[in-house]
Design a protein around this motif. Structure first.
Motif, mmCIF file in Angstrom:
data_model
loop_
_atom_site.group_PDB
_atom_site.id
_atom_site.type_symbol
_atom_site.label_atom_id
_atom_site.label_comp_id
_atom_site.label_asym_id
_atom_site.label_seq_id
_atom_site.Cartn_x
_atom_site.Cartn_y
_atom_site.Cartn_z
ATOM 1 N N PHE A 86 73.654 -15.941 100.283
ATOM 2 C CA PHE A 86 73.432 -17.303 100.747
ATOM 3 C C PHE A 86 74.774 -17.915 101.139
ATOM 4 N N GLN A 87 74.751 -18.782 102.128
ATOM 5 C CA GLN A 87 75.931 -19.553 102.496
ATOM 6 C C GLN A 87 75.871 -20.866 101.723
ATOM 7 N N ALA A 88 76.966 -21.238 101.083
ATOM 8 C CA ALA A 88 77.002 -22.463 100.277
ATOM 9 C C ALA A 88 78.175 -23.326 100.696
ATOM 10 N N HIS A 89 78.017 -24.625 100.515
ATOM 11 C CA HIS A 89 79.047 -25.595 100.888
ATOM 12 C C HIS A 89 80.063 -25.712 99.763
ATOM 13 N N GLU A 127 73.032 -25.254 94.168
ATOM 14 C CA GLU A 127 72.088 -26.369 94.074
ATOM 15 C C GLU A 127 71.535 -26.650 95.459
ATOM 16 N N LYS A 128 70.225 -26.788 95.545
ATOM 17 C CA LYS A 128 69.581 -27.070 96.825
ATOM 18 C C LYS A 128 69.953 -28.471 97.297
ATOM 19 N N THR A 156 72.268 -24.562 103.147
ATOM 20 C CA THR A 156 71.402 -25.561 102.508
ATOM 21 C C THR A 156 71.679 -25.651 101.015
ATOM 22 N N PHE A 157 72.764 -25.036 100.558
ATOM 23 C CA PHE A 157 73.128 -25.063 99.141
ATOM 24 C C PHE A 157 74.529 -25.625 98.979
ATOM 25 N N ILE A 158 74.791 -26.170 97.799
ATOM 26 C CA ILE A 158 76.124 -26.626 97.427
ATOM 27 C C ILE A 158 76.568 -25.784 96.235
ATOM 28 N N ALA A 159 77.783 -25.254 96.303
ATOM 29 C CA ALA A 159 78.308 -24.423 95.222
ATOM 30 C C ALA A 159 78.861 -25.303 94.108
#
Length: 170
Positions: free
Chosen positions: A105-108, A123-124, A133-136
C-alpha cells in the motif's frame, strides 16, 4: 361479455367433478379431486398494496469500521510517501492451509520520518492521491526475546534469581 370473461379467466370456466361419481357437485363452487379449495379462491388475487420499504434515518450516518492495517516500510524514496507491505494469513482455497499473503500500500508520510524496515500502522483517510488513501502512523516496537534474555543478570522475567543459577553458585 361472458365469453370475454371466460377467455380472460380460464379457471372460472372449468368444471371439475367432485369426489363422487356425478359429473357436477351441484353447488356453485366445485372442488378438486385431492382438495377442497373452491375455484373462486384460486383465481388471480386482487392487487395487494405492499407497505412502502423502510428507509434508514437520514440524520444518522452509516456505521463503517475504520480500516487499520499494520506493516513494514519497504520503500521510502518518494517525497511524503512510503510503500508499506502488509502481510496476512489466509487459508489456501484448495489445501486449507494458512498461507502468507502480501500486499503493498502507498501511505502518506508528511514529515518523511519513516525509513525502510520501520513498523507502521496504516489508518484509512480521505484519498490523498490516486493510490494513497492511508496515513502512516508509527508503532512502538515490541520487546524482542533476545533483549529480555540478555538484560537479566541471571534473573528471570520477575526479577527473581533462577533455581538453576542458585544451585551453581552454592
Amino acid at each position: 361479455m361472458s365469453l370475454a370473461s371466460s377467455l380472460l379467466h380460464p379457471l372460472h370456466s372449468l368444471k371439475l367433478s367432485g369426489g363422487g361419481g356425478g359429473s357436477g357437485s351441484g353447488s356453485g363452487s366445485s372442488t378438486f379431486l385431492h382438495g377442497t379449495a373452491p375455484l373462486s379462491l384460486l383465481a388471480k388475487p386482487a392487487a395487494v398494496s405492499l407497505p412502502a420499504p423502510r428507509r434508514p434515518a437520514t440524520s444518522l450516518p452509516a456505521i463503517r469500521a475504520m480500516r487499520s492495517l499494520q506493516g513494514r516500510v519497504v520503500c521510502a524514496t518518494s517525497d511524503k510517501t512510503v510503500a508499506v507491505e502488509v502481510t496476512r494469513l489466509a487459508p489456501h482455497p484448495k489445501y486449507k492451509r494458512r498461507v502468507r499473503k502480501k500486499k503493498k500500500f502507498q501511505a502518506h508520510d508528511p514529515e518523511n520520518r519513516f525509513q525502510v524496515g520501520d513498523l507502521v500502522q496504516l489508518e484509512k483517510s480521505r484519498p490523498i492521491s490516486k493510490t494513497k488513501t492511508f496515513i502512516a502512523v508509527p508503532v512502538a516496537p515490541r520487546k524482542s526475546k533476545a533483549a529480555s534474555k540478555s538484560g537479566g543478570d541471571g534473573e528471570g522475567e520477575l526479577g527473581l534469581p533462577l533455581e538453576s543459577q542458585g544451585q551453581q553458585e552454592g
